[in-house]
Design a protein around this motif. Structure first.
Motif, PDB file in Angstrom:
ATOM      1  N   LYS A   3       9.629  21.921  13.973  1.00  0.00           N
ATOM      2  CA  LYS A   3       9.542  22.556  12.664  1.00  0.00           C
ATOM      3  C   LYS A   3      10.953  22.758  12.117  1.00  0.00           C
ATOM      4  CE  LYS A   3       7.214  26.219  10.250  1.00  0.00           C
ATOM      5  NZ  LYS A   3       6.321  27.362  10.340  1.00  0.00           N
ATOM      6  N   GLN A   4      11.177  22.279  10.897  1.00  0.00           N
ATOM      7  CA  GLN A   4      12.497  22.381  10.297  1.00  0.00           C
ATOM      8  C   GLN A   4      12.369  22.331   8.786  1.00  0.00           C
ATOM      9  OE1 GLN A   4      14.766  18.643  10.895  1.00  0.00           O
ATOM     10  NE2 GLN A   4      13.020  18.033  12.119  1.00  0.00           N
ATOM     11  N   ASP A   5      13.476  22.497   8.121  1.00  0.00           N
ATOM     12  CA  ASP A   5      13.507  22.417   6.672  1.00  0.00           C
ATOM     13  C   ASP A   5      13.361  20.944   6.281  1.00  0.00           C
ATOM     14  OD1 ASP A   5      13.756  23.169   4.033  1.00  0.00           O
ATOM     15  OD2 ASP A   5      15.935  23.146   4.079  1.00  0.00           O
ATOM     16  N   THR A   6      12.276  20.582   5.633  1.00  0.00           N
ATOM     17  CA  THR A   6      12.020  19.181   5.310  1.00  0.00           C
ATOM     18  C   THR A   6      11.754  19.007   3.823  1.00  0.00           C
ATOM     19  OG1 THR A   6       9.642  19.375   5.712  1.00  0.00           O
ATOM     20  CG2 THR A   6      11.020  18.733   7.581  1.00  0.00           C
ATOM     21  N   ALA A   7      11.810  17.767   3.391  1.00  0.00           N
ATOM     22  CA  ALA A   7      11.492  17.400   2.018  1.00  0.00           C
ATOM     23  C   ALA A   7      10.672  16.127   2.063  1.00  0.00           C
ATOM     24  CB  ALA A   7      12.770  17.182   1.210  1.00  0.00           C
ATOM     25  N   SER A   8       9.979  15.873   1.008  1.00  0.00           N
ATOM     26  CA  SER A   8       9.129  14.687   0.936  1.00  0.00           C
ATOM     27  C   SER A   8       9.741  13.674  -0.021  1.00  0.00           C
ATOM     28  CB  SER A   8       7.741  15.100   0.437  1.00  0.00           C
ATOM     29  OG  SER A   8       6.913  13.974   0.310  1.00  0.00           O
ATOM     30  N   LEU A   9       9.688  12.388   0.366  1.00  0.00           N
ATOM     31  CA  LEU A   9      10.121  11.293  -0.498  1.00  0.00           C
ATOM     32  C   LEU A   9       8.889  10.476  -0.868  1.00  0.00           C
ATOM     33  CD1 LEU A   9      13.253   9.928   1.398  1.00  0.00           C
ATOM     34  CD2 LEU A   9      13.227  11.330  -0.655  1.00  0.00           C
ATOM     35  N   GLN A  10       8.830  10.048  -2.100  1.00  0.00           N
ATOM     36  CA  GLN A  10       7.707   9.225  -2.516  1.00  0.00           C
ATOM     37  C   GLN A  10       8.235   8.093  -3.385  1.00  0.00           C
ATOM     38  OE1 GLN A  10       4.586  11.382  -4.444  1.00  0.00           O
ATOM     39  NE2 GLN A  10       3.342   9.578  -4.762  1.00  0.00           N
ATOM     40  N   THR A  11       7.772   6.884  -3.124  1.00  0.00           N
ATOM     41  CA  THR A  11       8.214   5.736  -3.898  1.00  0.00           C
ATOM     42  C   THR A  11       7.124   4.680  -3.904  1.00  0.00           C
ATOM     43  OG1 THR A  11      10.037   4.187  -4.226  1.00  0.00           O
ATOM     44  CG2 THR A  11       9.333   4.550  -1.974  1.00  0.00           C
ATOM     45  N   ARG A  12       7.283   3.689  -4.737  1.00  0.00           N
ATOM     46  CA  ARG A  12       6.364   2.558  -4.769  1.00  0.00           C
ATOM     47  C   ARG A  12       7.123   1.316  -4.335  1.00  0.00           C
ATOM     48  NH1 ARG A  12       1.662   3.901  -6.796  1.00  0.00           N
ATOM     49  NH2 ARG A  12       1.494   5.583  -8.290  1.00  0.00           N
ATOM     50  N   ILE A  13       6.471   0.510  -3.512  1.00  0.00           N
ATOM     51  CA  ILE A  13       7.043  -0.759  -3.077  1.00  0.00           C
ATOM     52  C   ILE A  13       5.964  -1.826  -3.170  1.00  0.00           C
ATOM     53  CG2 ILE A  13       8.793   0.273  -1.567  1.00  0.00           C
ATOM     54  CD1 ILE A  13       6.981  -0.329   0.803  1.00  0.00           C
ATOM     55  N   ASP A  14       6.384  -3.079  -3.135  1.00  0.00           N
ATOM     56  CA  ASP A  14       5.426  -4.177  -3.184  1.00  0.00           C
ATOM     57  C   ASP A  14       4.443  -4.064  -2.026  1.00  0.00           C
ATOM     58  OD1 ASP A  14       6.678  -5.307  -5.403  1.00  0.00           O
ATOM     59  OD2 ASP A  14       7.945  -6.613  -4.171  1.00  0.00           O
ATOM     60  N   ARG A  15       3.203  -4.406  -2.287  1.00  0.00           N
ATOM     61  CA  ARG A  15       2.151  -4.316  -1.281  1.00  0.00           C
ATOM     62  C   ARG A  15       2.524  -5.114  -0.018  1.00  0.00           C
ATOM     63  NH1 ARG A  15      -2.603  -2.413  -2.118  1.00  0.00           N
ATOM     64  NH2 ARG A  15      -2.453  -2.747  -4.351  1.00  0.00           N
ATOM     65  N   GLU A  16       3.063  -6.319  -0.201  1.00  0.00           N
ATOM     66  CA  GLU A  16       3.420  -7.150   0.947  1.00  0.00           C
ATOM     67  C   GLU A  16       4.504  -6.491   1.796  1.00  0.00           C
ATOM     68  OE1 GLU A  16       3.219 -10.000   3.723  1.00  0.00           O
ATOM     69  OE2 GLU A  16       1.817  -9.729   2.056  1.00  0.00           O
ATOM     70  N   VAL A  17       5.475  -5.871   1.162  1.00  0.00           N
ATOM     71  CA  VAL A  17       6.531  -5.157   1.897  1.00  0.00           C
ATOM     72  C   VAL A  17       5.917  -3.995   2.679  1.00  0.00           C
ATOM     73  CG1 VAL A  17       8.640  -3.778   1.659  1.00  0.00           C
ATOM     74  CG2 VAL A  17       8.334  -5.855   0.302  1.00  0.00           C
ATOM     75  N   ALA A  18       5.003  -3.282   2.052  1.00  0.00           N
ATOM     76  CA  ALA A  18       4.347  -2.156   2.720  1.00  0.00           C
ATOM     77  C   ALA A  18       3.569  -2.630   3.951  1.00  0.00           C
ATOM     78  CB  ALA A  18       3.422  -1.426   1.755  1.00  0.00           C
ATOM     79  N   LEU A  19       2.885  -3.750   3.828  1.00  0.00           N
ATOM     80  CA  LEU A  19       2.129  -4.290   4.966  1.00  0.00           C
ATOM     81  C   LEU A  19       3.067  -4.716   6.092  1.00  0.00           C
ATOM     82  CD1 LEU A  19      -0.578  -6.377   3.067  1.00  0.00           C
ATOM     83  CD2 LEU A  19      -0.915  -4.215   4.297  1.00  0.00           C
ATOM     84  N   GLN A  20       4.178  -5.340   5.739  1.00  0.00           N
ATOM     85  CA  GLN A  20       5.159  -5.742   6.751  1.00  0.00           C
ATOM     86  C   GLN A  20       5.760  -4.520   7.444  1.00  0.00           C
ATOM     87  OE1 GLN A  20       7.853  -8.188   4.511  1.00  0.00           O
ATOM     88  NE2 GLN A  20       6.561  -9.992   4.654  1.00  0.00           N
ATOM     89  N   PHE A  21       6.028  -3.482   6.657  1.00  0.00           N
ATOM     90  CA  PHE A  21       6.583  -2.245   7.213  1.00  0.00           C
ATOM     91  C   PHE A  21       5.595  -1.633   8.198  1.00  0.00           C
ATOM     92  CE2 PHE A  21       7.750   2.243   7.247  1.00  0.00           C
ATOM     93  CZ  PHE A  21       9.123   2.165   7.403  1.00  0.00           C
ATOM     94  N   LYS A  22       4.320  -1.615   7.820  1.00  0.00           N
ATOM     95  CA  LYS A  22       3.273  -1.077   8.695  1.00  0.00           C
ATOM     96  C   LYS A  22       3.219  -1.869  10.003  1.00  0.00           C
ATOM     97  CE  LYS A  22      -1.605   0.050   8.886  1.00  0.00           C
ATOM     98  NZ  LYS A  22      -2.859   0.161   8.156  1.00  0.00           N
ATOM     99  N   GLU A  23       3.300  -3.181   9.911  1.00  0.00           N
ATOM    100  CA  GLU A  23       3.289  -4.021  11.110  1.00  0.00           C
ATOM    101  C   GLU A  23       4.492  -3.736  12.005  1.00  0.00           C
ATOM    102  OE1 GLU A  23       2.924  -8.120   9.950  1.00  0.00           O
ATOM    103  OE2 GLU A  23       0.999  -7.772   8.955  1.00  0.00           O
ATOM    104  N   LEU A  24       5.664  -3.576  11.385  1.00  0.00           N
ATOM    105  CA  LEU A  24       6.864  -3.257  12.163  1.00  0.00           C
ATOM    106  C   LEU A  24       6.714  -1.929  12.900  1.00  0.00           C
ATOM    107  CD1 LEU A  24       9.692  -4.323   9.690  1.00  0.00           C
ATOM    108  CD2 LEU A  24       9.149  -5.381  11.896  1.00  0.00           C
TER     109      LEU A  24
END
Length: 71
Positions: A3-24
């Protein structure tokens, strides 16, 4: 994650990049959130902020010089 001081980041990326990231993440055996934290942290730790700031300063000086010459 501890538990720590955190922040949230939100962005949009290409679907294919997101799928590759998930696989990685799956290959590495970590969550997408954990992999993203690692990537962002590594980027920040390995970026020469002073060089970036100097580059921005030079760019702005050039733009200001062009604008003042146009008057």
């Amino acid at each position: 994650m501890a538990k720590q001081d955190t922040a949230s980041l939100q962005t949009r990326i290409d679907r294919e990049v997101a799928l590759q990231f998930k696989e990685l993440a799956e290959v590495r055996g970590v969550s997408e959130a954990q992999l993203l934290r690692e990537v962002v942290t590594d980027y920040i730790e390995n970026t020469d902020v002073d060089s970036i700031a100097e580059e921005i300063r030079r760019t702005m000086e050039k733009r200001i010089a062009r604008l003042t010459r146009k008057k």
